[in-house]
Design a protein around this motif. Sequence first.
Motif, PDB file in Angstrom:
ATOM      1  N   PRO A  93     -44.243-115.138 -46.425  1.00  0.00           N
ATOM      2  CA  PRO A  93     -43.012-115.413 -45.994  1.00  0.00           C
ATOM      3  C   PRO A  93     -41.921-114.973 -46.664  1.00  0.00           C
ATOM      4  O   PRO A  93     -41.460-115.805 -47.776  1.00  0.00           O
ATOM      5  CB  PRO A  93     -43.037-116.935 -44.989  1.00  0.00           C
ATOM      6  CG  PRO A  93     -44.785-117.097 -45.538  1.00  0.00           C
ATOM      7  CD  PRO A  93     -44.640-116.794 -46.521  1.00  0.00           C
ATOM      8  N   LEU A 204     -42.638-121.974 -44.016  1.00  0.00           N
ATOM      9  CA  LEU A 204     -42.372-120.315 -44.056  1.00  0.00           C
ATOM     10  C   LEU A 204     -41.604-120.068 -45.379  1.00  0.00           C
ATOM     11  O   LEU A 204     -41.373-118.731 -46.214  1.00  0.00           O
ATOM     12  CB  LEU A 204     -40.290-120.373 -43.069  1.00  0.00           C
ATOM     13  CG  LEU A 204     -40.491-120.131 -41.820  1.00  0.00           C
ATOM     14  CD1 LEU A 204     -39.718-119.277 -41.731  1.00  0.00           C
ATOM     15  CD2 LEU A 204     -41.737-119.013 -41.466  1.00  0.00           C
ATOM     16  N   TYR A 250     -39.761-117.060 -36.471  1.00  0.00           N
ATOM     17  CA  TYR A 250     -39.906-116.438 -37.581  1.00  0.00           C
ATOM     18  C   TYR A 250     -41.308-115.750 -37.115  1.00  0.00           C
ATOM     19  O   TYR A 250     -41.183-114.395 -37.349  1.00  0.00           O
ATOM     20  CB  TYR A 250     -39.619-116.369 -38.982  1.00  0.00           C
ATOM     21  CG  TYR A 250     -40.297-115.167 -39.656  1.00  0.00           C
ATOM     22  CD1 TYR A 250     -39.181-114.399 -40.362  1.00  0.00           C
ATOM     23  CD2 TYR A 250     -41.949-115.442 -40.559  1.00  0.00           C
ATOM     24  CE1 TYR A 250     -39.825-114.000 -41.035  1.00  0.00           C
ATOM     25  CE2 TYR A 250     -41.793-114.384 -41.170  1.00  0.00           C
ATOM     26  CZ  TYR A 250     -41.151-113.101 -41.658  1.00  0.00           C
ATOM     27  OH  TYR A 250     -41.458-112.039 -42.436  1.00  0.00           O
ATOM     28  N   PHE A 273     -48.590-111.618 -38.673  1.00  0.00           N
ATOM     29  CA  PHE A 273     -48.617-112.650 -39.534  1.00  0.00           C
ATOM     30  C   PHE A 273     -49.352-114.515 -39.047  1.00  0.00           C
ATOM     31  O   PHE A 273     -49.764-115.057 -40.363  1.00  0.00           O
ATOM     32  CB  PHE A 273     -47.860-113.421 -38.935  1.00  0.00           C
ATOM     33  CG  PHE A 273     -46.412-114.307 -40.078  1.00  0.00           C
ATOM     34  CD1 PHE A 273     -46.020-113.881 -40.566  1.00  0.00           C
ATOM     35  CD2 PHE A 273     -46.558-115.635 -39.511  1.00  0.00           C
ATOM     36  CE1 PHE A 273     -45.244-114.939 -41.669  1.00  0.00           C
ATOM     37  CE2 PHE A 273     -46.400-116.639 -39.985  1.00  0.00           C
ATOM     38  CZ  PHE A 273     -45.363-116.188 -41.351  1.00  0.00           C
TER      39      PHE A 273
END
Length: 682
Positions: A93, A204, A250, A273
Amino acid sequence: MVTVTTSVLDTSSVVPPRPAAPASAGGFGGRAVERAGLTALLIATAVLYLWNITINGMGNQFYAGAAWAGSKSWEALLFGSLDPANFITVDKPPVSQWVMGLSGRIFGFSSASMLIPQALMAVAAVALLYGAVRRVSNSHHAGLLAGAALALTPVAALMFRFNNPDAVMVLLMMAAAYATVRALQHASTLWIVLAGAALGFAFLAKMLEGLMVLPALGLAYLIAAPNPIRTRIVQLFGALVALLVASGWYVLVTLWWPASSRPYLAGSTDNNFMNLVLGYNGFARVLGRNHGGGGGGHAQTPPAHAAAQLPAGHPGFGGFGGQVRGVERLFSGEFGVEIGWLLPAALLAFVLVLISRGRAPRTDLMRAAAIVFGGWMIIDGAVLSYMNGMVHPYYCLSIAPAVAGMFALGIREMWTRRETLFGRLGAAALLAVTGVWSFVLLQRNSGWYPELRWAILIVTLLAAVLVAIPWTHRAHRRFAAAVLTVGLLGGLSGAAAYSVATVATAHSGGGPTVGPAQADGHGDWGQAQANPQLTALLQKTNSTWAAAVNGSSSAAGLELQSGKAVMAIGGFSGSDPTPTLAEFQADVKAGKIGYYAVQSNGRGQGNGSFDSRTDTTGTADRSATGGARTQRSQTADPARMPGGSGGFGRNQHTDITNWVTATFTPQQVGNATVYNLSGYLG
């Protein structure tokens, strides 16, 4: 380097069930002295970590390329793209790239603008650890000890001066621990929610690794917060919601943003993701199912010559093929010299504090802090110890604040119990264990300042004996405090020496290690070799991507050398399922790719391009994985690899290579074979 110049702990023998909040008395004798001590600690940390920081150059070119791309393109910054044209991301990330990319945008991209924020994160982490320990122990000196221990941990001196995502992840983990300590003091909903938000951003930074502290924080709050159990559960649920919001936005961006107009999410098998989170960077990494091969396989075994770069006296190439798996991992090889200096004492401190606080009230802050730091150290350390997949030794940075904090809490607790035999023997044991283990670690590199290990052993053992004596008079107690301080300074000296040696040594590539400089390098596999002729050629291009190469490390190296976007075919290991041959042909036909760079044998450049071949000595390469993947011999000529000698993984895009070599005319450019893709009409 950071030093502790006063008595490490105050002289009170009273053990309050719940330490009071830090004193607010003014004047030179109260908070002014504390502020001066904290300021000195932070300045010393900053000096140590910022000193000649550009010696590391671009550090890990893989992440440096993404930071450069983020300084050129807002979309690349958002997604953590490897190139400003947004073909593919790095395999993590983007929080770390946000920091370094924004710094590059503000100050201009350079080694300094990229690495200075990393060093400043160390200063912030030391400050947060000081604050957390200060609050729970009611001891300024214990806070200083914790902060100094963290600053002098070799892996911290290595990674807070490097450009991997670990620095920002650990800072956010420490911020979550600090917020939890604040929440524990007054059952604060705001602070426990902030802890959840910090963990969301830690996710993240490096996904699940950033959440390794979560069980310890949740357990400590559930047990010790001074409010009813139902309220504690509701507050923890609120923290969980904050975590999901801080990280989930995100994830939603990657899901809602059309895949056709954003970069491919490297490491995933389907450009999703969550596939990256749960597979490649999640359970596959822990279970050892990410060693290359299919899509998303992150082939992390370095070239054979990289193993030869391990510093003398660091038994076992920590983190890769020859590394032990189990409890001993964190105490042996490269792991031992990166994190092991205070680890045995910190584990002992955890036990001693729990015993000492066994009859304290449920809300006792010292015991709660032991759960925070001890639980963090044990849970995260167990995962690191038993991971069956790729484990870089520098991953142990994730427990460095926990080890430092737990060690300081143990010293503080035993010192407050010094009127008892248990307290004196506990303090003596912590000093002795620290000194003996430092001696053992330094003995592994016996040719490096051999007198240091003997000095540490003598000082710490003598201090342990003197601390164990029941001093009764006030003057004698002051002498005991001075002895404890000297013993702690001696105990920290081994780690401090290795940290200073680490700071003085240049580090680059995918496997940096700590300690004194070595003739064979410091883990710089994965770095692209300079090719001035190819650089000059790419700088003249005006296409979307100046070139296409196989593998992200090679692409990043060419980007940093030429200042042009380069397409990384197959991502990090060359095995990501992008682009397809049809997509690549369409981009070539549209004039988006200027050149295709390959090795002299006609294979793709850099990562994912190793075949069995005969090296310059005539010795055939041997497979390191039973035939699934082969590597260059350590005697092979790096000049034959224009993308650098550190590529690895299995090339999944031979169809592209075969099409290019059959369709276009090669030309030799420096040590690379290059195909000019312009003018293709299909």
